[in-house]
Design a protein around this motif. Structure first.
Motif, mmCIF file in Angstrom:
data_model
loop_
_atom_site.group_PDB
_atom_site.id
_atom_site.type_symbol
_atom_site.label_atom_id
_atom_site.label_comp_id
_atom_site.label_asym_id
_atom_site.label_seq_id
_atom_site.Cartn_x
_atom_site.Cartn_y
_atom_site.Cartn_z
ATOM 1 N N ARG A 203 -7.048 -14.451 5.658
ATOM 2 C CA ARG A 203 -7.260 -15.896 5.640
ATOM 3 C C ARG A 203 -7.071 -16.463 4.245
ATOM 4 O O ARG A 203 -6.536 -17.564 4.067
ATOM 5 C CB ARG A 203 -8.673 -16.219 6.148
ATOM 6 C CG ARG A 203 -8.829 -16.030 7.660
ATOM 7 C CD ARG A 203 -10.135 -16.650 8.149
ATOM 8 N NE ARG A 203 -11.289 -16.066 7.496
ATOM 9 C CZ ARG A 203 -11.950 -15.017 7.958
ATOM 10 N NH1 ARG A 203 -11.534 -14.411 9.080
ATOM 11 N NH2 ARG A 203 -13.006 -14.554 7.322
ATOM 12 N N GLU A 204 -7.500 -15.715 3.231
ATOM 13 C CA GLU A 204 -7.375 -16.195 1.867
ATOM 14 C C GLU A 204 -5.969 -16.008 1.308
ATOM 15 O O GLU A 204 -5.516 -16.787 0.465
ATOM 16 C CB GLU A 204 -8.391 -15.472 0.971
ATOM 17 C CG GLU A 204 -9.838 -15.789 1.323
ATOM 18 C CD GLU A 204 -10.816 -15.004 0.462
ATOM 19 O OE1 GLU A 204 -10.354 -14.124 -0.296
ATOM 20 O OE2 GLU A 204 -12.038 -15.273 0.557
ATOM 21 N N ASN A 205 -5.282 -14.965 1.779
ATOM 22 C CA ASN A 205 -3.931 -14.681 1.275
ATOM 23 C C ASN A 205 -3.071 -14.155 2.423
ATOM 24 O O ASN A 205 -2.947 -12.948 2.623
ATOM 25 C CB ASN A 205 -3.998 -13.653 0.142
ATOM 26 C CG ASN A 205 -2.640 -13.404 -0.503
ATOM 27 O OD1 ASN A 205 -1.665 -14.114 -0.214
ATOM 28 N ND2 ASN A 205 -2.567 -12.402 -1.353
ATOM 29 N N PRO A 206 -2.496 -15.045 3.212
ATOM 30 C CA PRO A 206 -1.721 -14.613 4.386
ATOM 31 C C PRO A 206 -0.519 -13.737 4.037
ATOM 32 O O PRO A 206 -0.026 -12.995 4.895
ATOM 33 C CB PRO A 206 -1.273 -15.946 5.017
ATOM 34 C CG PRO A 206 -2.246 -16.964 4.490
ATOM 35 C CD PRO A 206 -2.586 -16.504 3.110
ATOM 36 N N GLN A 207 -0.049 -13.810 2.806
ATOM 37 C CA GLN A 207 1.130 -13.040 2.406
ATOM 38 C C GLN A 207 0.772 -11.657 1.845
ATOM 39 O O GLN A 207 1.653 -10.947 1.353
ATOM 40 C CB GLN A 207 1.916 -13.819 1.337
ATOM 41 C CG GLN A 207 2.312 -15.230 1.759
ATOM 42 C CD GLN A 207 3.178 -15.223 3.008
ATOM 43 O OE1 GLN A 207 4.008 -14.330 3.175
ATOM 44 N NE2 GLN A 207 2.994 -16.227 3.866
ATOM 45 N N ALA A 208 -0.486 -11.274 1.913
ATOM 46 C CA ALA A 208 -0.915 -9.992 1.341
ATOM 47 C C ALA A 208 -0.270 -8.829 2.081
ATOM 48 O O ALA A 208 -0.088 -8.865 3.303
ATOM 49 C CB ALA A 208 -2.437 -9.880 1.396
ATOM 50 N N ASP A 209 0.077 -7.791 1.325
ATOM 51 C CA ASP A 209 0.692 -6.591 1.903
ATOM 52 C C ASP A 209 -0.415 -5.648 2.351
ATOM 53 O O ASP A 209 -1.141 -5.078 1.534
ATOM 54 C CB ASP A 209 1.591 -5.911 0.860
ATOM 55 C CG ASP A 209 2.296 -4.692 1.442
ATOM 56 O OD1 ASP A 209 2.273 -4.527 2.688
ATOM 57 O OD2 ASP A 209 2.860 -3.912 0.654
ATOM 58 N N LEU A 210 -0.562 -5.468 3.670
ATOM 59 C CA LEU A 210 -1.629 -4.612 4.217
ATOM 60 C C LEU A 210 -1.076 -3.297 4.743
ATOM 61 O O LEU A 210 -1.742 -2.623 5.529
ATOM 62 C CB LEU A 210 -2.353 -5.356 5.350
ATOM 63 C CG LEU A 210 -3.029 -6.679 4.973
ATOM 64 C CD1 LEU A 210 -3.715 -7.280 6.182
ATOM 65 C CD2 LEU A 210 -4.019 -6.466 3.840
ATOM 66 N N SER A 211 0.118 -2.937 4.333
ATOM 67 C CA SER A 211 0.698 -1.684 4.811
ATOM 68 C C SER A 211 -0.145 -0.507 4.348
ATOM 69 O O SER A 211 -0.507 -0.382 3.192
ATOM 70 C CB SER A 211 2.133 -1.542 4.288
ATOM 71 O OG SER A 211 2.134 -1.546 2.874
ATOM 72 N N GLY A 212 -0.493 0.342 5.291
ATOM 73 C CA GLY A 212 -1.293 1.527 4.982
ATOM 74 C C GLY A 212 -2.785 1.298 5.017
ATOM 75 O O GLY A 212 -3.555 2.254 5.026
ATOM 76 N N LEU A 213 -3.231 0.035 5.055
ATOM 77 C CA LEU A 213 -4.666 -0.239 5.020
ATOM 78 C C LEU A 213 -5.344 0.159 6.319
ATOM 79 O O LEU A 213 -6.469 0.667 6.315
ATOM 80 C CB LEU A 213 -4.900 -1.719 4.733
ATOM 81 C CG LEU A 213 -6.359 -2.150 4.514
ATOM 82 C CD1 LEU A 213 -6.984 -1.360 3.380
ATOM 83 C CD2 LEU A 213 -6.450 -3.643 4.250
ATOM 84 N N LEU A 214 -4.664 -0.051 7.434
ATOM 85 C CA LEU A 214 -5.257 0.319 8.719
ATOM 86 C C LEU A 214 -5.427 1.828 8.839
ATOM 87 O O LEU A 214 -6.379 2.307 9.450
ATOM 88 C CB LEU A 214 -4.392 -0.213 9.870
ATOM 89 C CG LEU A 214 -4.329 -1.739 10.000
ATOM 90 C CD1 LEU A 214 -3.418 -2.125 11.166
ATOM 91 C CD2 LEU A 214 -5.720 -2.321 10.188
ATOM 92 N N ASP A 215 -4.474 2.573 8.280
ATOM 93 C CA ASP A 215 -4.622 4.033 8.297
ATOM 94 C C ASP A 215 -5.836 4.469 7.497
ATOM 95 O O ASP A 215 -6.535 5.410 7.857
ATOM 96 C CB ASP A 215 -3.359 4.705 7.749
ATOM 97 C CG ASP A 215 -2.177 4.527 8.680
ATOM 98 O OD1 ASP A 215 -2.403 4.347 9.894
ATOM 99 O OD2 ASP A 215 -1.035 4.555 8.179
ATOM 100 N N ASP A 216 -6.084 3.780 6.377
ATOM 101 C CA ASP A 216 -7.231 4.132 5.545
ATOM 102 C C ASP A 216 -8.552 3.868 6.249
ATOM 103 O O ASP A 216 -9.581 4.463 5.912
ATOM 104 C CB ASP A 216 -7.195 3.346 4.228
ATOM 105 C CG ASP A 216 -6.061 3.803 3.331
ATOM 106 O OD1 ASP A 216 -5.607 4.944 3.530
ATOM 107 O OD2 ASP A 216 -5.637 3.033 2.463
ATOM 108 N N MET A 217 -8.570 2.963 7.251
ATOM 109 C CA MET A 217 -9.812 2.669 7.947
ATOM 110 C C MET A 217 -10.306 3.876 8.738
ATOM 111 O O MET A 217 -11.468 3.959 9.090
ATOM 112 C CB MET A 217 -9.616 1.474 8.885
ATOM 113 C CG MET A 217 -9.403 0.158 8.162
ATOM 114 S SD MET A 217 -9.131 -1.207 9.301
ATOM 115 C CE MET A 217 -10.726 -1.282 10.089
ATOM 116 N N GLY A 218 -9.427 4.794 9.021
ATOM 117 C CA GLY A 218 -9.857 5.981 9.747
ATOM 118 C C GLY A 218 -10.476 7.036 8.877
ATOM 119 O O GLY A 218 -11.019 8.008 9.376
#
Length: 380
Positions: free
Chosen positions: A145-160
């Protein structure tokens, strides 16, 4: 004359089998029970198996790519596997839960929900996993919401991943909360030296024991007798503490760190504190020895309870709500001294504990002297 009193008193104390049991054998037996109990706890932890969970296959679940990806990450076979996931319909999930084939049901309809049939370790793991996922997903949503252009690649994997933090001590020793019980056990052994101090005060006072009456008419100077008794009890009790320490280290495999000299110093100071405490209690109450022994046992066990002997978390509560108790309780000071040697490289906190223990011992000795110096007895 001092050597004669010392050797005679040492022989007398070593013949007290009941006292030897409580000051030497009882800590050994209790330490053995601790080791058996905590070894079972460690075995349960090491034999952990993944938690079985049923996930309701719904439209909301299929649309929640982040949740599905996280479940895939934590259910991958291997050493780090946390869950065994079964994606089924709602009725099948209920059947699996009722039959005990899974430990809980996860639903992703709007918000994540966990359904369990009973409480236990596996259910707690599921609850903790769900809470952690909710916190991390909320953080990601705020970031987008604060930065829609943020690169979140790999972040979902780290949640595990389970954690980004490794538990360690400043001294490099392996962290182990269970060691606090053994530190408190050795503190209890030190305070059990109070039984020898109580025995000394009883055997020197003519109005308390027949032996004290006979010794009072002996030609030996009273100060020589007091110092000889104290030296004999100190030598005997330090030997007992070293035997208990050796048993814990070499037989049970309990680690007290690699600072052997400071560990021995703590045993010495703790022994002096225990003996001086018992001497003070014996001089303070002019009662029968049995009553004073019962009172001493009650006080000693209460002090050891506050140091974490029965419940290790009690030290945390005391530090939060009544920190002054940590500085006036000899058992807590001895326990914390061993803890400091095991955890910290710096000795600032350790020497603070040792200094306070020496001050408490000095107060006990001064109090004992003031209580007995003006006592006079009628000649009969």
């Amino acid at each position: 004359m001092f050597l004669h009193v010392f050797t005679g008193r040492l022989k007398c104390l070593t013949r007290d089998k009941l006292m030897l049991f409580w000051t030497l054998l009882f800590p050994v037996v209790l330490g053995t029970f601790f080791h058996i109990a905590f070894s079972n706890i460690m075995n349960i932890t090491e034999e952990f198996s993944p938690v079985k969970v049923a996930v309701v296959d719904s439209a909301a679940y299929q649309q929640n790519a982040a949740f599905r990806q996280t479940l895939d990450a934590v259910s991958q076979p291997g050493d780090g596997q946390l869950l065994i996931v079964s994606v089924v319909g709602g009725e099948e999930a209920d059947r699996l839960l009722k039959s005990g084939e899974v430990d809980g049901i996860l639903e992703a309809d709007g918000e994540l929900r966990l359904t369990v049939k009973e409480s236990g370790m596996n259910q707690s793991i599921l609850k903790a996993f769900l809470d952690e996922y909710a916190q991390k997903s909320a953080a990601i949503g705020k970031l987008l919401r604060e930065n829609p252009q943020a690169d979140l690649s790999g972040l979902l994997d780290d949640m595990g991943k389970e954690s980004f933090v490794n538990e360690a001590t400043l001294s490099g020793a392996k962290p182990d909360t269970m060691l606090n019980y053994f530190f408190s056990l050795l503190a209890m052994t030190a305070l059990y030296g109070s039984f020898w101090g109580l025995r000394n005060s009883t055997d020197i006072q003519p109005n308390v024991s027949a032996l004290g009456a006979r010794r009072s008419v002996a030609p030996t100077h009273k100060m020589t007798a007091v110092l000889g008794d104290a030296a004999a009890s100190l030598v005997l009790h330090i030997a007992e503490m070293l035997l208990v320490l050796a048993y814990l280290i070499f037989v049970l495999g309990i680690s007290f760190g690699n600072q052997v000299g400071y560990v021995l110093l703590t045993c010495l100071v703790g022994s002096v504190t225990g003996i001086s405490f018992g001497t003070f209690m014996g001089c303070l109450f002019q009662k029968k020895e049995g009553l004073k022994t019962a009172l001493l046992i009650a006080v000693t066990l209460f002090l050891c309870f506050l140091s974490g002997l029965m419940m290790v978390d009690i030290r945390t509560y005391i530090n939060l709500y009544a920190p002054v108790l940590s500085y006036i309780n000899p058992a807590a000071l001895i326990t914390d001294a061993f803890y400091c040697l095991y955890v910290f490289e710096s000795h600032t906190r350790y020497f603070l504990n040792i200094g306070i223990l020496c001050g408490i011992s000095a107060l006990f000795c001064l109090g004992s002297y003031l209580l007995v110096r003006r006592q006079k007895y009628a000649s009969i």
